[in-house]
Design an enzyme around this catalytic site. Structure first.
Site, PDB file in Angstrom:
ATOM      1  N   ASP A   1       0.254   1.150  -5.120  1.00  0.00           N
ATOM      2  CA  ASP A   1       1.234   1.461  -6.163  1.00  0.00           C
ATOM      3  C   ASP A   1       2.184   0.292  -6.416  1.00  0.00           C
ATOM      4  O   ASP A   1       2.538  -0.437  -5.485  1.00  0.00           O
ATOM      5  CB  ASP A   1       2.027   2.707  -5.719  1.00  0.00           C
ATOM      6  CG  ASP A   1       2.807   3.320  -6.874  1.00  0.00           C
ATOM      7  OD1 ASP A   1       2.490   3.019  -8.040  1.00  0.00           O
ATOM      8  OD2 ASP A   1       3.741   4.093  -6.603  1.00  0.00           O
ATOM      9  N   GLY A   2       2.592   0.157  -7.661  1.00  0.00           N
ATOM     10  CA  GLY A   2       3.642  -0.815  -7.994  1.00  0.00           C
ATOM     11  C   GLY A   2       3.203  -1.974  -8.869  1.00  0.00           C
ATOM     12  O   GLY A   2       4.013  -2.870  -9.144  1.00  0.00           O
ATOM     13  N   ASN A   3       1.969  -1.964  -9.323  1.00  0.00           N
ATOM     14  CA  ASN A   3       1.504  -3.067 -10.176  1.00  0.00           C
ATOM     15  C   ASN A   3       2.318  -3.179 -11.459  1.00  0.00           C
ATOM     16  O   ASN A   3       2.735  -4.268 -11.853  1.00  0.00           O
ATOM     17  CB  ASN A   3       0.043  -2.843 -10.594  1.00  0.00           C
ATOM     18  CG  ASN A   3      -0.922  -2.993  -9.461  1.00  0.00           C
ATOM     19  OD1 ASN A   3      -0.565  -3.510  -8.416  1.00  0.00           O
ATOM     20  ND2 ASN A   3      -2.148  -2.540  -9.658  1.00  0.00           N
TER      21      ASN A   3
ATOM     22  N   TRP B   1       5.731  -4.479 -10.939  1.00  0.00           N
ATOM     23  CA  TRP B   1       5.682  -5.911 -10.587  1.00  0.00           C
ATOM     24  C   TRP B   1       5.623  -6.760 -11.870  1.00  0.00           C
ATOM     25  O   TRP B   1       6.345  -7.742 -12.007  1.00  0.00           O
ATOM     26  CB  TRP B   1       4.458  -6.188  -9.714  1.00  0.00           C
ATOM     27  CG  TRP B   1       4.432  -7.571  -9.128  1.00  0.00           C
ATOM     28  CD1 TRP B   1       4.882  -7.953  -7.902  1.00  0.00           C
ATOM     29  CD2 TRP B   1       3.930  -8.767  -9.759  1.00  0.00           C
ATOM     30  NE1 TRP B   1       4.700  -9.301  -7.718  1.00  0.00           N
ATOM     31  CE2 TRP B   1       4.119  -9.824  -8.845  1.00  0.00           C
ATOM     32  CE3 TRP B   1       3.358  -9.040 -10.994  1.00  0.00           C
ATOM     33  CZ2 TRP B   1       3.738 -11.134  -9.130  1.00  0.00           C
ATOM     34  CZ3 TRP B   1       2.985 -10.349 -11.285  1.00  0.00           C
ATOM     35  CH2 TRP B   1       3.177 -11.376 -10.350  1.00  0.00           C
TER      36      TRP B   1
ATOM     37  N   HIS C   1      -1.358  -5.542 -12.865  1.00  0.00           N
ATOM     38  CA  HIS C   1      -2.671  -5.069 -12.396  1.00  0.00           C
ATOM     39  C   HIS C   1      -3.563  -6.259 -12.004  1.00  0.00           C
ATOM     40  O   HIS C   1      -4.273  -6.222 -11.005  1.00  0.00           O
ATOM     41  CB  HIS C   1      -3.374  -4.247 -13.482  1.00  0.00           C
ATOM     42  CG  HIS C   1      -2.691  -2.930 -13.766  1.00  0.00           C
ATOM     43  ND1 HIS C   1      -2.370  -2.048 -12.775  1.00  0.00           N
ATOM     44  CD2 HIS C   1      -2.261  -2.357 -14.921  1.00  0.00           C
ATOM     45  CE1 HIS C   1      -1.777  -0.973 -13.295  1.00  0.00           C
ATOM     46  NE2 HIS C   1      -1.690  -1.144 -14.603  1.00  0.00           N
TER      47      HIS C   1
ATOM     48  N   SER D   1      -6.618   7.452 -10.960  1.00  0.00           N
ATOM     49  CA  SER D   1      -6.622   8.897 -10.698  1.00  0.00           C
ATOM     50  C   SER D   1      -6.996   9.681 -11.950  1.00  0.00           C
ATOM     51  O   SER D   1      -6.973   9.139 -13.070  1.00  0.00           O
ATOM     52  CB  SER D   1      -5.232   9.337 -10.223  1.00  0.00           C
ATOM     53  OG  SER D   1      -4.339   9.335 -11.317  1.00  0.00           O
TER      54      SER D   1
ATOM     55  N   LEU E   1     -18.702  -3.310   6.075  1.00  0.00           N
ATOM     56  CA  LEU E   1     -17.515  -2.605   5.567  1.00  0.00           C
ATOM     57  C   LEU E   1     -17.942  -1.771   4.374  1.00  0.00           C
ATOM     58  O   LEU E   1     -18.675  -2.243   3.506  1.00  0.00           O
ATOM     59  CB  LEU E   1     -16.447  -3.628   5.122  1.00  0.00           C
ATOM     60  CG  LEU E   1     -15.255  -3.072   4.337  1.00  0.00           C
ATOM     61  CD1 LEU E   1     -14.336  -2.228   5.237  1.00  0.00           C
ATOM     62  CD2 LEU E   1     -14.423  -4.196   3.713  1.00  0.00           C
TER      63      LEU E   1
ATOM     64  N   ARG F   1       0.842   3.573   1.497  1.00  0.00           N
ATOM     65  CA  ARG F   1       1.233   3.622   0.090  1.00  0.00           C
ATOM     66  C   ARG F   1       2.310   2.574  -0.132  1.00  0.00           C
ATOM     67  O   ARG F   1       3.367   2.612   0.503  1.00  0.00           O
ATOM     68  CB  ARG F   1       1.765   4.990  -0.320  1.00  0.00           C
ATOM     69  CG  ARG F   1       2.138   4.983  -1.807  1.00  0.00           C
ATOM     70  CD  ARG F   1       2.631   6.293  -2.345  1.00  0.00           C
ATOM     71  NE  ARG F   1       2.771   6.154  -3.789  1.00  0.00           N
ATOM     72  CZ  ARG F   1       2.421   7.048  -4.685  1.00  0.00           C
ATOM     73  NH1 ARG F   1       1.922   8.199  -4.316  1.00  0.00           N
ATOM     74  NH2 ARG F   1       2.565   6.824  -5.979  1.00  0.00           N
TER      75      ARG F   1
HETATM   76  C1  FPP Z   1      -0.811   1.896  -9.490  1.00  0.00           C
HETATM   77  O1  FPP Z   1       0.276   1.103  -9.890  1.00  0.00           O
HETATM   78  C2  FPP Z   1      -2.050   1.153  -9.665  1.00  0.00           C
HETATM   79  C3  FPP Z   1      -3.082   1.535 -10.464  1.00  0.00           C
HETATM   80  C4  FPP Z   1      -3.078   2.774 -11.257  1.00  0.00           C
HETATM   81  C5  FPP Z   1      -4.260   0.684 -10.614  1.00  0.00           C
HETATM   82  C6  FPP Z   1      -4.709  -0.029  -9.390  1.00  0.00           C
HETATM   83  C7  FPP Z   1      -5.544  -1.181  -9.792  1.00  0.00           C
HETATM   84  C8  FPP Z   1      -5.602  -2.368  -9.167  1.00  0.00           C
HETATM   85  C9  FPP Z   1      -4.923  -2.645  -7.878  1.00  0.00           C
HETATM   86  C10 FPP Z   1      -6.374  -3.492  -9.726  1.00  0.00           C
HETATM   87  C11 FPP Z   1      -7.755  -3.150 -10.112  1.00  0.00           C
HETATM   88  C12 FPP Z   1      -8.610  -2.874  -8.951  1.00  0.00           C
HETATM   89  C13 FPP Z   1      -9.941  -3.024  -8.974  1.00  0.00           C
HETATM   90  C14 FPP Z   1     -10.718  -2.719  -7.743  1.00  0.00           C
HETATM   91  C15 FPP Z   1     -10.683  -3.535 -10.134  1.00  0.00           C
HETATM   92  P1  FPP Z   1       1.126   1.562 -11.133  1.00  0.00           P
HETATM   93  O2  FPP Z   1       0.545   0.960 -12.352  1.00  0.00           O
HETATM   94  O3  FPP Z   1       1.258   3.055 -11.144  1.00  0.00           O
HETATM   95  O4  FPP Z   1       2.511   0.891 -10.812  1.00  0.00           O
HETATM   96  P2  FPP Z   1       3.953   1.423 -11.217  1.00  0.00           P
HETATM   97  O5  FPP Z   1       4.275   2.560 -10.264  1.00  0.00           O
HETATM   98  O6  FPP Z   1       4.801   0.231 -10.965  1.00  0.00           O
HETATM   99  O7  FPP Z   1       3.911   1.832 -12.653  1.00  0.00           O
END
Ligand code: FPP
Length: 224
Positions: free
Chosen positions: A12-14, A17, A29, A57, A122, A172
């Site tokens: 979480d947190g992309n 960021w 992302h 999700s 893995l 998380r």
């Molecule tokens: C949650 O952060 C992250 C996601 C919904 C996507 C996760 C995807 C990646 C880490 C990259 C892609 C991975 C692959 C394997 C191709 P958020 O967007 O909910 O962050 P926020 O809480 O800051 O909004």
């Protein structure tokens, strides 16, 4: 000391960021994918057998179309460019979740799973269009329809995670303390680590710190 077979991560947190760095959520992302690659390498170094990553999700479909398209383009490029390397490293890819994507993405996912099926070092379980409640309902329905006994063994057997040991650890990132419909059954006895850092800032050192802390925890499973 506890051994570690299975680590599950809510990355979480992309989005935050990206915004924090005065860029777009999507750039977050992209940066998050770099952390994914670091954590895969580190999991191999730590001899972990299963790594389950929550990438998308069932609720994430509510996001703007532009962000959804970006995430799936990222996934597509990752698989096209990296699947041979993952295969060479003896890594198996398994998708958990309902594969209801475009024909192109579905084909790519199936091809990637098939190519790496026999690998043993893995196993990466990539949770895509994954929701734990829907996974549980699917399993309960299957067990009932086929007139099997409703017990823990049978419910576990018809989850996406069949034959995979439950996670020892859930991490998380992103300074939020909730499970967000992730592996609700499988996490019953996992040790949970909530991290303040946003996923793109999460480092190999942070990961090792958690793994080392876990190794020293006394796991009681209800006993004393
Ligand atoms: C949650 O952060 C992250 C996601 C919904 C996507 C996760 C995807 C990646 C880490 C990259 C892609 C991975 C692959 C394997 C191709 P958020 O967007 O909910 O962050 P926020 O809480 O800051 O909004």
């Amino acid at each position: 000391m506890n051994s570690i077979k299975h680590v599950a991560i809510i990355m979480d947190g992309n989005g935050r960021w990206g915004v924090k760095h005065k860029k777009s959520r999507n750039l977050g992302h992209k940066e998050g994918l770099k952390t994914v690659e670091k954590i895969i390498k580190s999991s191999i170094k730590n001899k972990i057998r299963y790594l389950t990553l929550y990438a998308f999700s069932t609720e994430n479909w509510k996001r703007p179309k532009k962000e959804i398209n970006f995430l799936f383009n990222l996934l597509e490029n990752f698989l096209i460019n990296k699947i041979s390397e993952l295969n060479k490293q003896n890594i198996k890819l398994k998708i958990i979740g309902k594969k209801r994507f475009s024909k192109k993405i579905n084909q790519l996912l199936n091809k990637s799973e098939k190519k790496t099926l026999k690998n043993k070092r893995l196993q990466i379980n990539l949770a895509l269009n994954y929701g734990s409640k829907s996974e549980l309902l699917q399993s309960f329905n299957f067990v009932c329809k086929n007139k099997k006994k409703i017990n823990e063994k049978n419910i576990s057997k018809y989850l996406f995670t069949q034959n995979i040991p439950d996670p020892d650890i859930l991490i998380r990132t992103g300074n939020t303390q909730r499970l967000s419909n992730f592996l609700l059954w499988q996490l019953a006895y996992s040790e949970i680590f909530f991290e303040k850092k946003l996923w793109p800032d999460f480092t190999e050192n942070d990961y090792n710190r958690i793994l080392n802390k876990f190794k020293r925890i006394k796991r009681n499973y209800g006993n004393i």
